[in-house]
Design an enzyme around this catalytic site. Structure first.
Site, short mmCIF file in Angstrom:
data_model
loop_
_atom_site.label_atom_id
_atom_site.label_comp_id
_atom_site.label_asym_id
_atom_site.label_seq_id
_atom_site.Cartn_x
_atom_site.Cartn_y
_atom_site.Cartn_z
N CYS A 188 85.78 -0.27 -8.90
CA CYS A 188 85.36 -0.94 -7.67
C CYS A 188 85.59 -2.45 -7.76
CB CYS A 188 83.89 -0.63 -7.36
SG CYS A 188 82.73 -1.02 -8.66
N HIS A 210 85.27 -1.41 -14.20
CA HIS A 210 84.85 -0.73 -12.98
C HIS A 210 85.96 -0.79 -11.95
CE1 HIS A 210 80.27 -1.15 -13.82
NE2 HIS A 210 80.94 -1.36 -14.94
N CYS A 240 80.37 4.93 -10.34
CA CYS A 240 79.47 3.96 -9.72
C CYS A 240 78.82 4.56 -8.48
CB CYS A 240 80.26 2.71 -9.37
SG CYS A 240 79.40 1.55 -8.29
N GLU A 241 77.52 4.43 -8.39
CA GLU A 241 76.81 5.01 -7.24
C GLU A 241 77.05 4.25 -5.95
OE1 GLU A 241 72.35 3.10 -7.52
OE2 GLU A 241 72.75 4.92 -8.66
N HIS A 242 77.57 3.04 -6.03
CA HIS A 242 77.80 2.26 -4.81
C HIS A 242 79.06 2.69 -4.06
CE1 HIS A 242 75.28 -1.24 -6.65
NE2 HIS A 242 74.53 -0.31 -6.13
N HIS A 243 80.13 2.99 -4.80
CA HIS A 243 81.39 3.37 -4.16
C HIS A 243 81.91 4.73 -4.64
CE1 HIS A 243 81.39 -1.13 -4.06
NE2 HIS A 243 81.81 -0.92 -2.84
N GLN A 262 75.92 0.62 -14.53
CA GLN A 262 76.07 0.41 -15.97
C GLN A 262 74.75 -0.02 -16.60
OE1 GLN A 262 79.75 -1.26 -17.43
NE2 GLN A 262 78.66 -2.48 -18.95
#
Length: 202
Positions: free
Chosen positions: A156, A154, A84-87, A126
């Site tokens: 996260c 996920h 995931c690019e956020h975390h 995703q």
């Protein structure tokens, strides 16, 4: 990919965490992290167009009576993982399923799995995974009629924050006739949610 910079920054990250990067268990961690990044993020080096060119080995549809029979091609439950690019958290227990209606040519079945894998080897969302795969399949085959189904967990969501272990995320993308034609859309979803692994159906 700048692996030397990754090693340098990994060492700094360990120090920022309050760790000792020179202790035995961490001494080689920066090198290991750099090698891991080369492997799991190798898809970053390619655009969707380049991935399509890389895996665009196709066969003439005439050889498989596709124009006469109107077959769909379905590949189901391709196991993948991504981050995931956020975390930069692992997206795992992921499965990708693809259905497309060949126009003039078909792509090798293994190439569909390779496309899914290359797309997932990027920092991702995703929703973008499904969109990227659909775009690449369309570019590689020349078919506008592509549908992609992605399901995954996920970390996260499951290992931090809300910590809802077992929660799954499902994403679908429908293009061409699968988006505009309700009968094709219903058939695509039936094929994607069915039980076969890889098949061509009338």
């Amino acid at each position: 990919m700048n692996t030397e910079k990754i090693k340098e920054l990994t060492r700094e990250f360990l120090i920022a965490l309050g760790e000792n990067p020179d202790r035995e268990g961490l001494r080689e961690t920066p090198e290991r992290v750099a090698r891991m990044c080369e492997e799991v993020f190798r898809g970053i080096a390619y655009t969707n167009e380049q991935v399509a060119d890389k895996y665009a080995k196709t066969f003439e549809a005439d050889d498989m009576c596709v124009p006469k029979c109107g077959n769909y091609v379905v590949v189901k439950d391709i196991p993948v993982f991504s981050y995931c690019e956020h975390h930069i958290a692992l997206m795992y227990n992921m499965k990708v399923s693809v259905v497309y209606k060949p126009k003039d040519k078909v792509i090798g079945l293994s190439k569909i799995a390779r496309i899914a894998e290359m797309v997932c080897h990027r920092l991702q969302l995703q929703e973008r995974i499904a969109t990227d795969i659909a775009q690449i399949i369309s570019l590689a085959t020349g078919s506008p009629d592509v549908a992609v189904y992605v399901e995954g967990e996920h970390s996260c969501m499951t290992a931090r924050g809300i910590k809802k272990n077992g929660a799954k995320t499902v994403t679908t993308i429908l293009r061409g006739g699968f988006e505009s034609d309700s009968a094709m859309r219903a058939e695509a979803m039936m094929l994607l949610l069915g039980s076969s692994n890889a098949t061509s159906l009338e």
